[in-house]
Structures are given as structure tokens and as C-alpha cells.
Design an enzyme around this catalytic site. Structure first.
Site, PDB file in Angstrom:
ATOM      1  NE  ARG A   1     -12.766   0.023   5.346  1.00  0.00           N
ATOM      2  CZ  ARG A   1     -13.539  -0.419   4.374  1.00  0.00           C
ATOM      3  NH1 ARG A   1     -13.728  -1.705   4.220  1.00  0.00           N
ATOM      4  NH2 ARG A   1     -14.123   0.410   3.560  1.00  0.00           N
ATOM      5  CB  CYS A   2      -8.698   2.397  12.166  1.00  0.00           C
ATOM      6  SG  CYS A   2      -7.313   1.859  13.175  1.00  0.00           S
TER       7      CYS A   2
ATOM      8  CD  GLN B   1      -2.617  -1.175   2.669  1.00  0.00           C
ATOM      9  OE1 GLN B   1      -2.706  -2.223   3.273  1.00  0.00           O
ATOM     10  NE2 GLN B   1      -3.161  -0.060   3.129  1.00  0.00           N
TER      11      GLN B   1
ATOM     12  CD  GLU C   1      -8.598   3.983   7.446  1.00  0.00           C
ATOM     13  OE1 GLU C   1      -7.664   3.312   7.005  1.00  0.00           O
ATOM     14  OE2 GLU C   1      -8.421   4.996   8.122  1.00  0.00           O
TER      15      GLU C   1
END
Lengths: 178, 792
Positions: B368-369, B221, B738
């Protein structure tokens, strides 16, 4: 599998068994010599170069490797390629014609039924099989039919929408033809 | 005469996604789809025990398998100074174990062969002799005085404690508690979870000795961070390293860190001078790569009788596994945990944190945060829920009393963040109306009379998204800005590259919409490329919902600089001075004479064929954007459930999500992000967790044990929007990827608690599996910790 030149880098040894199998893949007959332990997903991806079939979990749970086997959805990561001898296999690469997408493919794009795209081929093939046996499914029918396919991105709501969109389009097309 | 923004696919258009054209045809190009000439295949042998000294490794039988090209062990890595590598949190992590293994699944050896089946066969022939050591699977065991030392490789590491950290105002908070009418407490565990993108991690390293160039296809990523890390770890010159992150089958934070497999494949390619492909299997992914959460959260809140919050204390005890490999900004040892309560007006707050090593896989990634914000907000909303109950106050009313009011912005939180915009109460009102809040209590009473258990849960939050500003945020010293490069060709078509990296978020679609908005070039005329470090400008990548806040802003700024140059060209073409030029979307015209104008496409052609004297030819710009602040989206979620008292099974009857992420570039994609995030929230609340038995065996090492929700279980979601533009973002947007994963879990848990708390239960820790809910209902007692290992 025919190849002009296939280097055998190291002698696999006389005790490595091989078997010849013939599989109809996306309407075309493919004949290959393979080790009996080769998985169907790996034959499709590495042997035949059809990389639209993905391997996600290796345990028949995620469904990224779903293909149609004589029209029925199966998980190709846990089927041996030799089991497909004499059978008909359809992968995502066989869904569209040169000029036209399958309505399920259109539906997934139209309704934002995919994000990373990794589960999408398997999801679409499972959907296609559903619509072939049930042209007018309810939301629950779709959710149940796709419950063997995991998606980590979409939350499924738009996938369900995509399939219902495709169902409607296919019914309209068939109605026009009739 | 200006172009119609929606028609050209500009801002606000639910433009269908460009990337879908290849994905729906099975033509995506993921790492495992890349085949290079002469490519070899690598398989990793992993430890089957959690803590043991390595007595010997015998690889001789593996070398004898026909087709094997190379077998690597820790000793061979050490000879090249590659047995250890740095983590993203200034710790070290073993690449291949040399001294001992510290978690089950740790990398012990690697085989490189002509075929992946051969590599697997040969791996099975490696014999490792272990001497078992006592195993630590939670922070309680880690801090016991007779605990074995996990990191005996490190100097100055006498215990298993990694850090003590604190932030906030201790004395001010103590004073608030002295003045409190009511003190509420809560004690939670946020279980270990794994982001588990469907596609596991992998790489193809291709080293070319003749040019000295190393090309690596990699599931990452953050390709530029990886390039920097490879330059440091492998001591290769940065200009000779090219990282290509092709299509990613999901990321969710799992694909941010540097993993041993990447490093081993690079060395294998250097040694064999052939491309080496490593594709992890699902078990390898689940047991060895970056997990999320695994934190104990303890809190106290000081309250006035009328419901006003006076202060809060929080203590976290985090389990980081065998290597401290959290992906987070340098200054913050436990991520942005101190963003907790950012949406509430809390005068005094104090946070203390302690982190421990255990014999579990490393990670602590931002699943996802935005760096532990999920834990922070879960704690916040479970604390709010408990406090409202302790006060005997309505859940919604208690929140509305304490939420920061619209006229209080900019608002400095007790921990020092500056929130800048929002309409929190409006979001509450929208959600309450949609869920039918006012009639619910009556409905709940009625149902209970008939033996049915209904519950309603609320969760609200504002989340710090879009790290960073460079004063506060860096990773390993690299400042967290981002970038965009826009080139407009002479026919008015364009190519855009950014330092972000899409993994399903749809950057190829939305970035073009921002350019369309700024320049009036149709989105279909703009191609977007990301993920190749040889062509993309330097950026920090995509995670922590930072793409739109940072790279998206850079796209707008690059487009504006291109427009500024085009304006000069327009003045030249129209033969007026630049001051007399006006802009409307897609077109410059002469002030006072609207008909006399040139399009942006005319200017593009002139930039290559008819530029003014003295002007550099071409029409392009590279922008680096360092945001002045984080963006602060708001979410208010309302969940209604029914719990079956006979089984503990709970069903979601209705879920209402109100999100305010500022200006929406593509509403369709925003909604897709919210629904996906809510599903991960539902997963964590209900079924998705990883635990370990007393021997450190990972329970949850494949999808038969690690349960992810399917289309059948996943509820439907009703989405609403409120729009408060971000005051400092060029296009007013805030992060969104998120929010739903962060705010979602507490909504589900609060709803189930609301349905069963008449029995006296205050808390059931996630996952709320039926047996745990049933146990709570039967006993009226809390169900804490994480099965099967209970922490007393």
C-alpha cells in the site's frame, strides 16, 4: 447432494467413511453424503455451490466464512459439516428475496461499507444477527458485535455506519407495521 | 440544456458503487469461486526449516494416495527449465527448490489430485531429508564474515550483500553539516509487515492442447505484466496466453509479483491436460508471499538555530529475504526511498542504501505504497519530530518553517523529483484547528499533573504517486504507462476497458464517472471491464496509487478523442462547419443558436447509421497515457493519544486527517480509501508485524499470531479536504489510495512519543505494543529492533 452422474475418479477405498446429513440451507432442506472431516464452509462452497461464503484464514479469526447457524453467527471454516446435521444454516445468498434486499445489504451499499467485498458476506450476516437481538444498537454495540470479523479495506467506520443505517431503516419499517 | 453532471453520476458525485450490487448478494466471482469442468486441485509442500540442503525427496507414498494425478518436485521442474524464474528486480527465485531451501515456507513439492483434501493428504506423505545449515535472520548476521552464503546458486555473488546504492549530493551535504548549529540523529527499524489481503493468492491454469491456448485465472493486480512474465518463463507464445484476474479480495501490493504456485499450476495443467486450481491457505500466504518494509533507517539532519533545515543524510539497510524480489522501477534499488523530505525545502541531501539476503521470505513489495515511500515518509516524520525536540521548537512551527511554500512550485527536491502543486500550510492550518492544537500543550500539562499522559503527533508528507513517466519508470524494461479503450454503442451506451485492475478501489464506478464528465453519457450507461488480457488494452495494473493518475488519465483522453470525432458528426448532422460547433456537457450546438443542437447519443447513432462521407464508421478510441510527471498529493495528519502509565496501553483520543489529492472523482470513495489506509497505518504502529526467531521460524504465520485490528480497536477518523488540482493530469486528480498508510504510522508513533518523551525516551520502534511502551516508560531508554530477535 443429488447429482445425475458423479464420477469416482479413483476408488476412494472401502475405508473412506461417509455420513448422510440433512441441513436446512436458506430455508431449503439439503441432504448430502459426505466425509465426516468435511468442513461446513467447504460443503457450502464446493458441495452446494454457495460461493458467497468465503474462506479467509482457516483459523476462526477473520470471519469471512461467517454464516448463521440456527440464527447465531458462527465461523463455518472450523465447523464440521456433520455438526450441522439437523440444523438451520443461512448464508449471504439467503439474505435477499427475489425482489428486495435485506436492509443490512442496502446499508452496506448506501454507506460504502465495503470495498473488495471479500469480508462483506460474513460482516453482513454478523450484523443481521446483531440487529435481530438488538434493534437499537450503539456504535460500541456494533463494533463489539463485529469484532470477530476482519476487514482490510474500509477501516470499519463505514461498516459501523452501514449497520446503524440498517437498524434505523428496520425500526422505521417495524414501526410502520405496528 | 446541458445535462446535470451530478445527476448523471459525473465527477464530484458520491455515486454509490456499481460493483456492490454483486458483492452484497454474495455473487462476487473470486478465483476460488471459479469451477471448470474436470478441474484438479493442487497443494504445495513447504519447507519447515529456514536454511538446509535437500538430501532427498521421497514422493512414492504420495503417488499411492488414491486420487493423486501428479506429484512435482524441483528436479522435475528443472528438467523443463522451470525450477527458477526471474523476479521483478532482475534476480532469480526458486519455483520448486532443487539444491537447498532458503526460507521457512519455501515451495518444495506439489501434489495435484482430484480433490483438495486428497492433495493435502498426499502432501503430508512426502518425505524430505534436510541437512541443516546456519540460519541468517537479519542484515547484521548477513554481513558477518563467517556468515554462510545464502545464494550459492548465483555466479558473482561472493557475499550476502545484494546492492550498494546512493543518490544525492554527498559533498554539498557534508558542507551543510559543517555549517550546522545543531545536528539531530535518529536510528529506526521499520519492521517487516505483510499486506495480508483477506483473500490469499491462487490460480487456475487451463491449458488446451488442441488450440495451444493457456488460460489462467489468477489473483493478480497486474495481469498484463503476468502475461509477459509467463511468456518468458514458460516460453509460450504471448498471443496464446490469456490471464484473467477476476474479483480480488484485496491486494495491497501482495498480488503484484509472480509466485511459484502460479508457475507450478501452469506446468501441472500442461502435463495433465486438465484445469488445475491452486488456492493458497492463509499460512502459505503469510510465510511465503511478498512482505513489505523490513528496513533499518538511520538519519542525520543539519539544522540552523532558527529551525531552518540545511541538509540531511540517510542510510538504509534493507532485508530482502532469500530472493531479491522487490516490485519496483528498474532504476531504483530501494524503490522511491529518495522521495523522503519531498515536501520540505531541504537544500542538500544524500542517501546511501545497502541490501542483504537473509533466510526469510522474499518480497519487498509496495505494501500500500509507491515503492518504499512508506519507509521514506516514516523516516522523514520521525526525523522531523526528533529534530524539533532537539531544537526545542514547536512541532507544528518547525514543519511550517520548512514546508515548501505555495509560490515555490514547481519545486525541485534535493534528490531530483519535481513536485508541482500543493497548499501545504493551508492543510496544516486546517488540521491544527480541527485537533485543537493551540490549547493542547496546556491540556497536556494539566493532565500530567494528575498523572495522565497525553501526547500529540504530527505527520505530513507529499508522496510520488502514479508511476510513471516512461523516461524514468519501467518494470523489467516495460514502460509504466497505462491505457483505456472506450466504445460507444449506437444507442449511446458504452463499454470501457482499462489496463488497470480494481481490487476494491471501485474502478467500475469511478471510471464511468470520468466518461460521464467528458461526454455527458450517464455513468449508469457505461459498463467497465478490467482484468482480462484478451480484451483489455495493455497496461501495468493497479498498485502504487497509479490507477487514477495514469489509467484514469487514459480514460479521460479516450473520451476526449471520442468527443472530437463526435464533434465532426455533429457538424454533419447540424449541417454547419465544425468550427461553428460548441460543446456543453452531453450536447453539441450551433454557435449563436443554442437551441439548435444534437446530443452525444444522437452522434453515437449517426456514427453507425449516418456518418459523413469519407468518415470511418463507429465511435471508439484506445488511448495510451504516458504521464509527464508523477502526481504529488499532500497529507497532514494529527493524532492525539493517551498512554496508560500503569500498562503502556495507548488509546487514540482523536485523529484528524487532512488530505489534498487534487480533484476528487468520487468523494465517498476517496474517504473510504483514506479511512482504510489509516487503519493499516494504525495496525503497523500498534500490532501488525512479522518477525523470526533465531532458527528462522516465522512468528506471525497465521491470524492468531499476526494481529490485525478489528472494529473494536480501530479508532474513528475525522477527515478534512483541501483541493489543489494536479496541473498536468487531464482532470486534475492525484493518487490517494496509499497516502494514509504512508503518512499515518508516524502520526501515531509521534503522538505516543510525545506522551512519554519527558522520561528521556527518544524512540520506541514499531510496533508500539503495550509492553514495549511500558518498558520505555519504566527505564527511560529507547526500545529498538524487533522482538523477539534483538539486533545489538
Amino acid at each position: 447432494m443429488t447429482s445425475l452422474y458423479n464420477e469416482v475418479a479413483a476408488d476412494p477405498g472401502a475405508d473412506t467413511p461417509t455420513r448422510r446429513v440433512s441441513i436446512t440451507v436458506n430455508g431449503e432442506q439439503r441432504t448430502v453424503d459426505i466425509e465426516p472431516r468435511l468442513l461446513l464452509a467447504h460443503l457450502l462452497r464446493q458441495g452446494l455451490g454457495l460461493t458467497g461464503t468465503h474462506t479467509g484464514c482457516d483459523t476462526t479469526n477473520c470471519g469471512a466464512c461467517t454464516v448463521l447457524f440456527d440464527g447465531r453467527p458462527i465461523k463455518s471454516c472450523t465447523m464440521l459439516a456433520v455438526q450441522a446435521d439437523g440444523h438451520d444454516v443461512e448464508t449471504v445468498e439467503g439474505m435477499a428475496t427475489a425482489s428486495e434486499l435485506h436492509p443490512v445489504q442496502e446499508g452496506f451499499k448506501e454507506c460504502h461499507g465495503l470495498q473488495c467485498g471479500f469480508c462483506t458476506p460474513g460482516m453482513m450476516l454478523a450484523s443481521k444477527a446483531l440487529l435481530e437481538r438488538n434493534p437499537n444498537p450503539t456504535e460500541d454495540d456494533v463494533r463489539w458485535a463485529l469484532s470477530g470479523n476482519l476487514c482490510r479495506c474500509t477501516g470499519y467506520q463505514n461498516i459501523v455506519k452501514s449497520v446503524l443505517w440498517a437498524a434505523e431503516k428496520m425500526r422505521a419499517e417495524n414501526g410502520e407495521e405496528a | 440544456m446541458s445535462v446535470d453532471e451530478i445527476k448523471i453520476g459525473g465527477m464530484g458525485a458520491s455515486r454509490r458503487r456499481v460493483e456492490d450490487n454483486r458483492f452484497i448478494r454474495g455473487k462476487g466471482k473470486y478465483v476460488d469461486d471459479v469451477v471448470l469442468p474436470g478441474m484438479l486441485h493442487m497443494e504445495i509442500l513447504r519447507a519447515d526449516v529456514a536454511h538446509a540442503r535437500i538430501k532427498s525427496i521421497d514422493t512414492s507414498a504420495a503417488w499411492e494416495v488414491p486420487g493423486v494425478r501428479l506429484v512435482l518436485t524441483g528436479e522435475m521442474m528443472a528438467a523443463r527449465n522451470l525450477a527458477w524464474m526471474p523476479t521483478l528486480s532482475y534476480d532469480t527465485q526458486a519455483v520448486l527448490a532443487t539444491d537447498k531451501v532458503r526460507f521457512q515456507g519455501q515451495e518444495v513439492a506439489a501434489v495435484i489430485a482430484d480433490d483438495p483434501y486428497i492433495a493435502k493428504d498426499a502432501c503430508a506423505k512426502i518425505v524430505v531429508e534436510y541437512e541443516a545449515l546456519p540460519v541468517i535472520v537479519n542484515p547484521d548476521q548477513a554481513q558477518s564474515p563467517d556468515a554462510p552464503l545464502i545464494r550459492d546458486d548465483k555466479e558473482n555473488q561472493p557475499t550476502n550483500k545484494i546492492f550498494d546504492w546512493e543518490i544525492g549530493d554527498k559533498s554539498g551535504t557534508d558542507k551543510a553539516f559543517e555549517e550546522a548549529d545543531v545536528i539531530s540523529t535518529i536510528d529506526l527499524h521499520y519492521p517487516r509487515s505483510h499486506p495480508s489481503p483477506l483473500e490469499p493468492c491462487g490460480s487456475i491454469a487451463d491449458y488446451d492442447r488442441s488450440t495451444g491456448k493457456l488460460t489462467v485465472y489468477m489473483t493478480t493486480q497486474a495481469p498484463h505484466i503476468i502475461r509477459a512474465a509467463v511468456a518468458m518463463v514458460a516460453e509460450l507464445p504471448e498471443h496464446q496466453i490469456r490471464i484473467i484476474s477476476p474479483d480480488l479480495g484485496g491486494g495491497f501490493g501482495n498480488k503484484v509479483p509472480v509466485y511459484p504456485g502460479y508457475v507450478i499450476s501452469i506446468l501441472a495443467s500442461i502435463l495433465t491436460e486438465r484445469p488445475v486450481k491452486w488456492i493458497e491457505d492463509k499460512t502459505g500466504n503469510l510465510i511465503s508471499t511478498g512482505f513489505g518494509r523490513d528496513v533499518y533507517l538511520q538519519g542525520q539532519m543539519a539544522l540552523r538555530k532558527d529551525g531552518k533545515i540545511l541538509g540531511m543524510r540517510m542510510h538504509t539497510i534493507s532485508d530482502h529475504g532469500a530472493f531479491y524480489a522487490d516490485a519496483q522501477p528498474t532504476k531504483f534499488k530501494i524503490g522511491l526511498m529518495h522521495s523522503t523530505f519531498a515536501c520540505y525545502d531541504v537544500p542538500a541531501a544524500h542517501l546511501t542504501s545497502t541490501g542483504y539476503y537473509t533466510n526469510k521470505a522474499p518480497g519487498g513489495v509496495a505494501y500500500r505504497c509507491s515503492f518504499r515511500v512508506t519507509e521514506a515518509m516514516f523516516f522523514q516524520e520521525r526525523m522531523m519530530h526528533a529534530a524539533a525536540n532537539d531544537l526545542g521548537m514547536d512541532q507544528a512551527e518547525f514543519r511550517r518553517v520548512n514546508l515548501v511554500k505555495d509560490d515555490m512550485f514547481p519545486y525541485r527536491t534535493a534528490f531530483g523529483f519535481l513536485t508541482d502543486s500543493g497548499q501545504y500550510d493551508k492543510c496544516m492550518q486546517v488540521g491544527m484547528e480541527a485537533i485543537g492544537y493551540d490549547t493542547f500543550k496546556e491540556e497536556q500539562e494539566e493532565a500530567r499533573k494528575r498523572g495522565r499522559l497525553l501526547g500529540l503527533g504530527i505527520s505530513t508528507m507529499t508522496e510520488p504517486l502514479g508511476a510513471g513517466n516512461s523516461r524514468e519508470y519501467d518494470i523489467l524494461g516495460i514502460k509504466m504507462f497505462d491505457s483505456a479503450e472506450l466504445r460507444v454503442h449506437m444507442t449511446g451506451k458504452a463499454i470501457l476497458r482499462t489496463g488497470a485492475k480494481t481490487q476494491g478501489q471501485g474502478h467500475e464506478t469511478t471510471w464511468a464517472q470520468i466518461v460521464a464528465h467528458e461526454l455527458g453519457i450517464p455513468a449508469d450507461d457505461i459498463v467497465v471491464e478490467e482484468g482480462d488480457t484478451d480484451t483489455a488494452p495493455f497496461g501495468m495494473g493497479t498498485y502504487a496509487s497509479r490507477s487514477t493518475p495514469v489509467a484514469g488519465a487514459a480514460v479521460a483522453m479516450a473520451a476526449r478523442k471520442v468527443r472530437a470525432k463526435a464533434r465532426k458528426i455533429a457538424a454533419h448532422l447540424l449541417e454547419v462547419s465544425e468550427e461553428d460547433i460548441e460543446w456543453e456537457l452531453g450536447r453539441f450546438y450551433v454557435r449563436g443558436n443554442h437551441d439548435r443542437g444534437v446530443t452525444i447519443q444522437d452522434c453515437a447513432l449517426a456514427a453507425y447509421s449516418n456518418m459523413p462521407d469519407g468518415m470511418e464508421p463507429g465511435l471508439e478510441n484506445v488511448s495510451y497515457y504516458d504521464p509527464p510527471n508523477l502526481t504529488w498529493p499532500f497529507a497532514a495528519y494529527f493524532c492525539k493519544v493517551e498512554v496508560d502509565p500503569a500498562t503502556g496501553v495507548w488509546d487514540v483520543l482523536k485523529f484528524v486527517a487532512v488530505d489534498d489529492c487534487g480533484v476528487r472523482i468520487n468523494p465517498m470513495i476517496v474517504e473510504g480509501q483514506v479511512m482504510g489506509g489509516l487503519t493499516e497505518a494504525y495496525a503497523m504502529a500498534n500490532m501488525q508485524y512479522i518477525t523470526f526467531d533465531e532458527s528462522g521460524n516465522c512468528i506471525g504465520s497465521n491470524y492468531m499470531d499476526y494481529l490485525l485490528p478489528t472494529a473494536w480497536e480501530t479508532p474513528g477518523f475525522e477527515l478534512h479536504e483541501v483541493v489543489t488540482p494536479c496541473p498536468h493530469h487531464p482532470i486534475g486528480a492525484k493518487g490517494i489510495g496509499e497516502c494514509a498508510t504512508v503518512a499515518g504510522p508516524a502520526a501515531f508513533v509521534n503522538a505516543v512519543m510525545n506522551a512519554i518523551e519527558h522520561t528521556g525516551v527518544r524512540n520506541v520502534d514499531m510496533p508500539l505494543q503495550p509492553n514495549r511502551v511500558f518498558e520505555a516508560l519504566q527505564t527511560g531508554q529507547d526500545v529498538s529492533g524487533m522482538p523477539p530477535v534483538k539486533v545489538e
